[in-house]
Write a protein that holds these residues in place. Structure first.
Motif, PDB file in Angstrom:
ATOM      1  N   ILE A 143       0.833  -1.210   0.000  1.00  0.00           N
ATOM      2  CA  ILE A 143       0.000   0.000   0.000  1.00  0.00           C
ATOM      3  C   ILE A 143       0.863   1.254   0.000  1.00  0.00           C
ATOM      4  O   ILE A 143       0.596   2.219  -0.717  1.00  0.00           O
ATOM      5  CB  ILE A 143      -0.940  -0.015   1.227  1.00  0.00           C
ATOM      6  CG1 ILE A 143      -1.889  -1.214   1.133  1.00  0.00           C
ATOM      7  CG2 ILE A 143      -1.733   1.287   1.324  1.00  0.00           C
ATOM      8  CD1 ILE A 143      -2.691  -1.459   2.399  1.00  0.00           C
ATOM      9  N   MET A 144       1.928   1.248   0.815  1.00  0.00           N
ATOM     10  CA  MET A 144       2.837   2.395   0.905  1.00  0.00           C
ATOM     11  C   MET A 144       4.159   2.032   0.251  1.00  0.00           C
ATOM     12  O   MET A 144       4.762   1.018   0.587  1.00  0.00           O
ATOM     13  CB  MET A 144       3.063   2.794   2.371  1.00  0.00           C
ATOM     14  CG  MET A 144       1.820   3.277   3.076  1.00  0.00           C
ATOM     15  SD  MET A 144       2.122   3.601   4.853  1.00  0.00           S
ATOM     16  CE  MET A 144       3.381   4.880   4.743  1.00  0.00           C
ATOM     17  N   LYS A 145       4.591   2.848  -0.704  1.00  0.00           N
ATOM     18  CA  LYS A 145       5.874   2.630  -1.380  1.00  0.00           C
ATOM     19  C   LYS A 145       6.730   3.875  -1.156  1.00  0.00           C
ATOM     20  O   LYS A 145       6.625   4.852  -1.900  1.00  0.00           O
ATOM     21  CB  LYS A 145       5.675   2.360  -2.865  1.00  0.00           C
ATOM     22  CG  LYS A 145       4.823   1.129  -3.184  1.00  0.00           C
ATOM     23  CD  LYS A 145       4.707   0.936  -4.687  1.00  0.00           C
ATOM     24  CE  LYS A 145       3.848  -0.257  -5.029  1.00  0.00           C
ATOM     25  NZ  LYS A 145       2.419  -0.027  -4.640  1.00  0.00           N
ATOM     26  N   LEU A 146       7.553   3.848  -0.138  1.00  0.00           N
ATOM     27  CA  LEU A 146       8.393   4.990   0.198  1.00  0.00           C
ATOM     28  C   LEU A 146       9.776   4.810  -0.399  1.00  0.00           C
ATOM     29  O   LEU A 146      10.274   3.692  -0.541  1.00  0.00           O
ATOM     30  CB  LEU A 146       8.486   5.141   1.716  1.00  0.00           C
ATOM     31  CG  LEU A 146       7.139   5.283   2.445  1.00  0.00           C
ATOM     32  CD1 LEU A 146       7.344   5.395   3.944  1.00  0.00           C
ATOM     33  CD2 LEU A 146       6.387   6.510   1.930  1.00  0.00           C
ATOM     34  N   THR A 147      10.399   5.939  -0.762  1.00  0.00           N
ATOM     35  CA  THR A 147      11.716   5.887  -1.388  1.00  0.00           C
ATOM     36  C   THR A 147      12.708   6.779  -0.642  1.00  0.00           C
ATOM     37  O   THR A 147      12.324   7.719   0.063  1.00  0.00           O
ATOM     38  CB  THR A 147      11.655   6.333  -2.863  1.00  0.00           C
ATOM     39  OG1 THR A 147      11.117   7.660  -2.926  1.00  0.00           O
ATOM     40  CG2 THR A 147      10.773   5.397  -3.683  1.00  0.00           C
ATOM     41  N   GLN A 148      13.974   6.478  -0.848  1.00  0.00           N
ATOM     42  CA  GLN A 148      15.057   7.302  -0.331  1.00  0.00           C
ATOM     43  C   GLN A 148      15.163   8.570  -1.182  1.00  0.00           C
ATOM     44  O   GLN A 148      14.583   8.647  -2.271  1.00  0.00           O
ATOM     45  CB  GLN A 148      16.384   6.529  -0.382  1.00  0.00           C
ATOM     46  CG  GLN A 148      16.378   5.194   0.330  1.00  0.00           C
ATOM     47  CD  GLN A 148      16.539   5.336   1.837  1.00  0.00           C
ATOM     48  OE1 GLN A 148      16.543   6.442   2.382  1.00  0.00           O
ATOM     49  NE2 GLN A 148      16.662   4.213   2.515  1.00  0.00           N
ATOM     50  N   PRO A 149      15.915   9.583  -0.722  1.00  0.00           N
ATOM     51  CA  PRO A 149      16.092  10.806  -1.522  1.00  0.00           C
ATOM     52  C   PRO A 149      16.654  10.554  -2.923  1.00  0.00           C
ATOM     53  O   PRO A 149      16.376  11.298  -3.857  1.00  0.00           O
ATOM     54  CB  PRO A 149      17.094  11.625  -0.675  1.00  0.00           C
ATOM     55  CG  PRO A 149      16.828  11.180   0.725  1.00  0.00           C
ATOM     56  CD  PRO A 149      16.510   9.710   0.619  1.00  0.00           C
ATOM     57  N   ASP A 150      17.444   9.454  -3.072  1.00  0.00           N
ATOM     58  CA  ASP A 150      17.998   9.144  -4.394  1.00  0.00           C
ATOM     59  C   ASP A 150      17.053   8.342  -5.264  1.00  0.00           C
ATOM     60  O   ASP A 150      17.399   7.944  -6.386  1.00  0.00           O
ATOM     61  CB  ASP A 150      19.327   8.411  -4.256  1.00  0.00           C
ATOM     62  CG  ASP A 150      19.179   7.060  -3.549  1.00  0.00           C
ATOM     63  OD1 ASP A 150      18.046   6.700  -3.180  1.00  0.00           O
ATOM     64  OD2 ASP A 150      20.208   6.376  -3.358  1.00  0.00           O
ATOM     65  N   GLY A 151      15.841   8.063  -4.744  1.00  0.00           N
ATOM     66  CA  GLY A 151      14.838   7.358  -5.532  1.00  0.00           C
ATOM     67  C   GLY A 151      14.794   5.862  -5.325  1.00  0.00           C
ATOM     68  O   GLY A 151      13.878   5.192  -5.820  1.00  0.00           O
ATOM     69  N   THR A 152      15.750   5.300  -4.604  1.00  0.00           N
ATOM     70  CA  THR A 152      15.743   3.866  -4.344  1.00  0.00           C
ATOM     71  C   THR A 152      14.706   3.530  -3.269  1.00  0.00           C
ATOM     72  O   THR A 152      14.405   4.372  -2.406  1.00  0.00           O
ATOM     73  CB  THR A 152      17.133   3.389  -3.880  1.00  0.00           C
ATOM     74  OG1 THR A 152      17.500   4.115  -2.687  1.00  0.00           O
ATOM     75  CG2 THR A 152      18.176   3.626  -4.963  1.00  0.00           C
ATOM     76  N   PRO A 153      14.150   2.319  -3.317  1.00  0.00           N
ATOM     77  CA  PRO A 153      13.139   1.950  -2.317  1.00  0.00           C
ATOM     78  C   PRO A 153      13.701   2.000  -0.901  1.00  0.00           C
ATOM     79  O   PRO A 153      14.855   1.627  -0.660  1.00  0.00           O
ATOM     80  CB  PRO A 153      12.771   0.509  -2.704  1.00  0.00           C
ATOM     81  CG  PRO A 153      13.171   0.382  -4.139  1.00  0.00           C
ATOM     82  CD  PRO A 153      14.370   1.265  -4.311  1.00  0.00           C
ATOM     83  N   MET A 154      12.905   2.458   0.033  1.00  0.00           N
ATOM     84  CA  MET A 154      13.312   2.509   1.437  1.00  0.00           C
ATOM     85  C   MET A 154      13.241   1.113   2.038  1.00  0.00           C
ATOM     86  O   MET A 154      12.346   0.332   1.731  1.00  0.00           O
ATOM     87  CB  MET A 154      12.404   3.468   2.204  1.00  0.00           C
ATOM     88  CG  MET A 154      12.823   3.707   3.639  1.00  0.00           C
ATOM     89  SD  MET A 154      11.778   4.955   4.462  1.00  0.00           S
ATOM     90  CE  MET A 154      12.345   6.443   3.619  1.00  0.00           C
ATOM     91  N   THR A 155      14.210   0.801   2.862  1.00  0.00           N
ATOM     92  CA  THR A 155      14.205  -0.475   3.567  1.00  0.00           C
ATOM     93  C   THR A 155      13.963  -0.231   5.050  1.00  0.00           C
ATOM     94  O   THR A 155      14.130   0.885   5.543  1.00  0.00           O
ATOM     95  CB  THR A 155      15.531  -1.228   3.363  1.00  0.00           C
ATOM     96  OG1 THR A 155      16.607  -0.410   3.851  1.00  0.00           O
ATOM     97  CG2 THR A 155      15.758  -1.539   1.889  1.00  0.00           C
ATOM     98  N   TYR A 156      13.579  -1.297   5.744  1.00  0.00           N
ATOM     99  CA  TYR A 156      13.159  -1.146   7.139  1.00  0.00           C
ATOM    100  C   TYR A 156      13.800  -2.214   8.029  1.00  0.00           C
ATOM    101  O   TYR A 156      13.169  -2.760   8.912  1.00  0.00           O
ATOM    102  CB  TYR A 156      11.635  -1.250   7.236  1.00  0.00           C
ATOM    103  CG  TYR A 156      10.904  -0.342   6.269  1.00  0.00           C
ATOM    104  CD1 TYR A 156      10.629   0.976   6.600  1.00  0.00           C
ATOM    105  CD2 TYR A 156      10.512  -0.818   5.023  1.00  0.00           C
ATOM    106  CE1 TYR A 156       9.967   1.808   5.721  1.00  0.00           C
ATOM    107  CE2 TYR A 156       9.844   0.013   4.126  1.00  0.00           C
ATOM    108  CZ  TYR A 156       9.580   1.320   4.477  1.00  0.00           C
ATOM    109  OH  TYR A 156       8.927   2.146   3.604  1.00  0.00           O
ATOM    110  N   SER A 157      15.063  -2.508   7.784  1.00  0.00           N
ATOM    111  CA  SER A 157      15.730  -3.544   8.574  1.00  0.00           C
ATOM    112  C   SER A 157      16.006  -3.042   9.987  1.00  0.00           C
ATOM    113  O   SER A 157      16.707  -2.043  10.166  1.00  0.00           O
ATOM    114  CB  SER A 157      17.056  -3.940   7.914  1.00  0.00           C
ATOM    115  OG  SER A 157      16.843  -4.441   6.615  1.00  0.00           O
TER     116      SER A 157
END
Length: 203
Positions: A143-157
């Motif tokens: 549902i939520m697709k968040l990205t880093q400032p450089d456009g890469t997908p955010m991870t949640y480790s």
């Protein structure tokens, strides 16, 4: 070498605390949760600190595409780790008894400690690999697709050790009671080695 052998036995038996107490704890704090959500990680599985913590964490994870918290049957580690601990306890007690009757050298105490240390490092490596995969292998249809400032997908480790900010959550990962019992037991086996070494040096 009676004293050294007894220390070896007590140190080994402390590992049995891992069957009663959690090895690790991960806690999530956020403004919308006055009471933090927590996971206790045992060698046999993962449980919530409170009754509905796992359910609430799974609900949050669903929105960002993370998998549900694994059940014991979902991870081979939860089947293997208890067996490894039982073997190490039995081996430690046997070495301690043989030490009391002076059938083995005090060097065996150090051998047990080194083997347990190697197994512990491998366990931590495996745990960290699981955390990394758990937080980065996300459902692309989330549902939520968040990205880093450089456009890469955010991870949640979650962090292996310490604190990390993840979105509006403060995530803290620390050793729990079982880990401290294991650490204390391993230190006792080092002490047993030193006692045995000191006695042999005086002979």
């Amino acid at each position: 070498m009676k004293k050294a052998g007894l220390l070896m036995i007590i140190g080994s038996l402390l590992l049995l605390g891992l069957f009663k107490f959690p090895l690790w704890n991960i806690e999530l704090e956020a403004p919308q949760y006055p009471d933090p959500l927590g996971m206790n990680i045992y060698i046999q599985g993962i449980e919530g600190e409170e009754e509905f913590d796992i359910q609430n964490i799974d609900g949050l994870n669903h929105y960002i595409g993370m998998r549900t918290i694994p059940k014991p049957e979902d991870m081979w580690e939860f089947g293997v780790f208890p067996t490894v601990i039982i073997i190490m306890v039995a081996l430690g007690v046997l070495i301690g008894l043989l030490g009391i009757f002076e059938k083995v050298s005090y060097k065996w105490f150090m051998g047990w400690f080194i083997l347990m240390s190697v197994l512990g490092i491998l366990g931590m490596y495996d745990f960290n690999a699981w955390l990394t995969d758990y937080g980065s292998n996300l459902n692309p249809n989330a549902i939520m697709k968040l990205t880093q400032p450089d456009g890469t997908p955010m991870t949640y480790s979650p962090p292996l050790l310490g604190h990390e900010k993840m979105l509006n959550f403060d995530v803290t990962s620390l050793p729990a009671t079982g880990a401290w019992m294991m650490f204390t037991g391993m230190m006792l086996t080092i002490f047993a080695f030193l006692v045995g070494w000191t006695k042999r040096k005086k002979v």
